[in-house]
Design a protein around this motif. Structure first.
Motif, PDB file in Angstrom:
ATOM      1  N   PHE A  57       0.798  -1.225   0.000  1.00  0.00           N
ATOM      2  CA  PHE A  57       0.000   0.000   0.000  1.00  0.00           C
ATOM      3  C   PHE A  57       0.833   1.278   0.000  1.00  0.00           C
ATOM      4  O   PHE A  57       0.294   2.377  -0.131  1.00  0.00           O
ATOM      5  N   GLY A  58       2.154   1.155   0.148  1.00  0.00           N
ATOM      6  CA  GLY A  58       3.006   2.339   0.190  1.00  0.00           C
ATOM      7  C   GLY A  58       3.089   2.930   1.588  1.00  0.00           C
ATOM      8  O   GLY A  58       2.465   2.453   2.533  1.00  0.00           O
ATOM      9  N   SER A  59       3.892   3.992   1.712  1.00  0.00           N
ATOM     10  CA  SER A  59       4.022   4.675   2.994  1.00  0.00           C
ATOM     11  C   SER A  59       4.138   6.184   2.743  1.00  0.00           C
ATOM     12  O   SER A  59       4.476   6.595   1.625  1.00  0.00           O
ATOM     13  N   PRO A  60       3.837   6.979   3.772  1.00  0.00           N
ATOM     14  CA  PRO A  60       3.350   6.610   5.093  1.00  0.00           C
ATOM     15  C   PRO A  60       2.011   5.868   5.008  1.00  0.00           C
ATOM     16  O   PRO A  60       1.238   6.073   4.067  1.00  0.00           O
ATOM     17  N   LEU A  61       1.752   5.060   6.023  1.00  0.00           N
ATOM     18  CA  LEU A  61       0.548   4.244   6.014  1.00  0.00           C
ATOM     19  C   LEU A  61       0.007   4.132   7.428  1.00  0.00           C
ATOM     20  O   LEU A  61       0.711   3.703   8.341  1.00  0.00           O
ATOM     21  N   TYR A  62      -1.253   4.531   7.600  1.00  0.00           N
ATOM     22  CA  TYR A  62      -1.928   4.303   8.872  1.00  0.00           C
ATOM     23  C   TYR A  62      -2.449   2.868   8.876  1.00  0.00           C
ATOM     24  O   TYR A  62      -3.126   2.443   7.925  1.00  0.00           O
ATOM     25  N   ALA A 328       3.167   3.601   9.715  1.00  0.00           N
ATOM     26  CA  ALA A 328       4.384   3.009   9.166  1.00  0.00           C
ATOM     27  C   ALA A 328       5.019   3.969   8.150  1.00  0.00           C
ATOM     28  O   ALA A 328       4.329   4.496   7.273  1.00  0.00           O
ATOM     29  N   TYR A 329       6.313   4.189   8.277  1.00  0.00           N
ATOM     30  CA  TYR A 329       7.076   5.048   7.384  1.00  0.00           C
ATOM     31  C   TYR A 329       8.231   4.249   6.779  1.00  0.00           C
ATOM     32  O   TYR A 329       8.649   3.218   7.320  1.00  0.00           O
ATOM     33  N   THR A 330       8.770   4.769   5.691  1.00  0.00           N
ATOM     34  CA  THR A 330       9.994   4.217   5.116  1.00  0.00           C
ATOM     35  C   THR A 330      11.143   5.182   5.405  1.00  0.00           C
ATOM     36  O   THR A 330      11.021   6.391   5.171  1.00  0.00           O
ATOM     37  N   LEU A 331      12.247   4.649   5.939  1.00  0.00           N
ATOM     38  CA  LEU A 331      13.395   5.499   6.251  1.00  0.00           C
ATOM     39  C   LEU A 331      14.158   5.887   4.992  1.00  0.00           C
ATOM     40  O   LEU A 331      14.279   5.093   4.049  1.00  0.00           O
ATOM     41  N   PRO A 429      -1.728  10.387   3.530  1.00  0.00           N
ATOM     42  CA  PRO A 429      -1.463   8.948   3.407  1.00  0.00           C
ATOM     43  C   PRO A 429      -2.728   8.118   3.251  1.00  0.00           C
ATOM     44  O   PRO A 429      -3.840   8.595   3.466  1.00  0.00           O
ATOM     45  N   ALA A 430      -2.519   6.857   2.930  1.00  0.00           N
ATOM     46  CA  ALA A 430      -3.595   5.876   2.905  1.00  0.00           C
ATOM     47  C   ALA A 430      -3.762   5.299   4.311  1.00  0.00           C
ATOM     48  O   ALA A 430      -2.885   5.428   5.174  1.00  0.00           O
ATOM     49  N   GLN A 444      -8.119   6.103   0.862  1.00  0.00           N
ATOM     50  CA  GLN A 444      -7.228   6.018  -0.295  1.00  0.00           C
ATOM     51  C   GLN A 444      -6.155   7.094  -0.225  1.00  0.00           C
ATOM     52  O   GLN A 444      -6.411   8.216   0.221  1.00  0.00           O
ATOM     53  N   ARG A 445      -4.948   6.756  -0.638  1.00  0.00           N
ATOM     54  CA  ARG A 445      -3.870   7.735  -0.671  1.00  0.00           C
ATOM     55  C   ARG A 445      -4.183   8.829  -1.685  1.00  0.00           C
ATOM     56  O   ARG A 445      -4.630   8.558  -2.802  1.00  0.00           O
ATOM     57  N   GLU A 446      -3.983  10.078  -1.270  1.00  0.00           N
ATOM     58  CA  GLU A 446      -4.210  11.178  -2.196  1.00  0.00           C
ATOM     59  C   GLU A 446      -3.151  11.175  -3.301  1.00  0.00           C
ATOM     60  O   GLU A 446      -2.023  10.714  -3.105  1.00  0.00           O
ATOM     61  N   THR A 447      -3.530  11.722  -4.433  1.00  0.00           N
ATOM     62  CA  THR A 447      -2.632  11.837  -5.575  1.00  0.00           C
ATOM     63  C   THR A 447      -2.302  13.309  -5.828  1.00  0.00           C
ATOM     64  O   THR A 447      -2.926  14.210  -5.254  1.00  0.00           O
TER      65      THR A 447
END
Length: 462
Positions: A57-62, A328-331, A429-430, A444-447
């Motif tokens: 689902f990508g990040s950041p993610l709740y 959740a984030y990606t470093l 985020p999504a 849904q994650r905004e675009t």
């Protein structure tokens, strides 16, 4: 949970894992009730591998754990049944996080919903919440919001004279008397952040005690308004029980006076405010302990004043949703300043969690893809926004990290998404709902296209 040596558990993400016993109160947990470390050494929530969720689902993610949210709803509901002899109704204070899925979940558990705007009211109605379990708050409701509430047949919590007199001018067209409650300022202090104390006398919310008699007299002459009860709220993120015990006696005095003026008062809303655990040192009371104190204070005041038990309402928000979610984030990049600090950067920050920069809030974090790794470095978690104050956590103890690691911040269900923004034109985020190994996207994650959807370019600039 995988087996591990006690010393290794202490020096890893395991130290934050919840006690999964069914009797534990969700607001006392740092992680959702279903959190565990799986065989891949990854954090798992709701039976779903968190790094896998980021991959999908990508990040950041709740990541919202349905079991934890439902457990909190049931603990509030069941505690009132156990400890209060009269009728009760728990309302979800949806300003903490208002969206279709969350409103639908709490409604399915028998809760009503407290809303503070036309938008929150619209969302709750679309989610299927019954109007008789909807209560509209706010210190400056617009005329259109009041009209919407009347048409929706929800209860309006009146905050001030301006609003009350505005209601009088528009209720003549209503087919039936409009149900209202009065919000009063009880003058009770509690030890919490200055911005989230709403029960002391110097507050923008509610009628002052000196105005009560005049308000009651005015309402007794308004046939189009039916004052069914009183409301007070003394603050948020409260760990003390005594202020809520004091509130019961104060509110029952006012309820008795309202009845003397012939008002059909039958409901008493004592607000919410129970705190949650953000760090190891936080020690909030359990949901049941809070409910027990509130119930006993009302019953005691009723006995002393020979009054019948009112229908008792409460409106928890953060303590229902806060601990049920992680982000959740990606470093990404790192910056080492010798003998000063090491910055580790995430792909989000103040736009998805504005509480640290707004309230100086403190959070705890783990590296979700290496939960058992020894904690060997202290770092500052920095957001990606063009703002020096965009610091999520100042002193986080982590294992050695590298770009691409998944960082999870705990207890982000309350006021994170609801206060999020598009600062720096960052899309919101999504959010996924996890339960028994299934993950469903519910926001849904905004675009980038979403970011300019409301933009209008004047013809002369084209």
């Amino acid at each position: 949970m995988v087996a591990t040596h006690p010393s290794a558990a202490y020096q890893s993400g395991l130290q934050y894992l919840s006690d999964r016993a069914a009797t534990r109160s969700p607001n006392q947990q740092l992680l959702p009730l279903t959190a565990r470390v799986n065989d891949a050494d990854h954090l798992e929530v709701g039976g779903c591998d968190v790094p896998d969720l980021v991959q999908k689902f990508g990040s950041p993610l709740y990541v919202l754990d349905e079991e934890t949210l439902r457990s909190a709803c049931r603990q509030y509901r069941d505690a009132f049944v156990q400890h209060y002899s009269g009728e009760s109704q728990v309302l979800y204070a949806s300003k903490a996080w208002n969206c279709l899925a969350i409103c639908a979940i709490v409604a399915s558990e028998g809760l009503g919903v407290d809303v503070v705007s036309g938008g929150e009211l619209y969302t709750a109605l679309k989610a299927g919440v019954s109007p008789d379990k909807l209560y509209l708050h706010g210190n400056n409701k617009s005329r259109s919001e009041l009209q919407f509430a009347i048409e929706s047949k929800c209860t309006i919590v009146v905050d001030n004279w301006f609003e009350l007199k505005t209601l009088v001018t528009i209720t003549d067209e209503a087919a039936h008397p409009v149900r209202i409650m009065l919000r009063l300022t009880p003058g009770i202090e509690c030890h919490t952040h200055e911005y989230i104390r709403t029960g002391h006398l110097d507050s923008k919310f509610g009628f002052d005690p000196s105005q009560i008699e005049e308000v009651f007299c005015f309402l007794s002459q308004q046939s189009a308004l039916s004052c069914i009860g009183l409301h007070a709220h003394i603050g948020s993120q409260i760990f003390e029980l005594q202020p809520h015990n004091d509130l019961g006696a104060v509110m029952m005095q006012w309820l008795g006076k309202a009845a003397q003026h012939g008002l059909p008062v039958q409901e008493l809303n004592i607000g919410g405010g129970l705190g949650i655990r953000y760090t190891e040192s936080d020690d909030p009371p359990s949901i049941e302990a809070w409910v027990k104190v509130v119930a006993e204070s009302i019953e005691s005041a009723c006995r002393e004043q020979s009054l019948p038990l009112p229908k008792l309402l409460s409106e928890p928000g953060r303590s229902l949703i806060g601990s049920a979610c992680v982000t959740a984030y990606t470093l990404g990049s790192q910056k080492v300043i010798p003998d000063v600090r090491t910055y580790v950067t995430i792909d989000g920050g103040m736009s998805d969690n504005p509480r640290p920069i707004t309230y100086q809030s403190v959070y705890r974090t783990v590296v979700a893809n290496r939960m058992l790794a020894p904690l060997t470095q202290q770092v500052t978690i920095a957001g990606k926004h063009c703002e020096s104050g965009d610091i999520l956590i100042k002193e986080a103890t982590l294992p050695e990290t590298q770009p691409g690691d998944v960082l999870v911040v705990m207890a982000t269900g309350g006021y994170n998404y609801s206060m999020s923004s598009n600062y720096n034109r960052i899309p919101r985020p999504a959010a996924v709902l996890v339960n028994q190994g299934e993950a469903n996207l519910f926001l849904q994650r905004e675009t980038y296209e979403d970011l300019i959807r409301q933009d209008r370019l004047p013809e002369r600039l084209r």
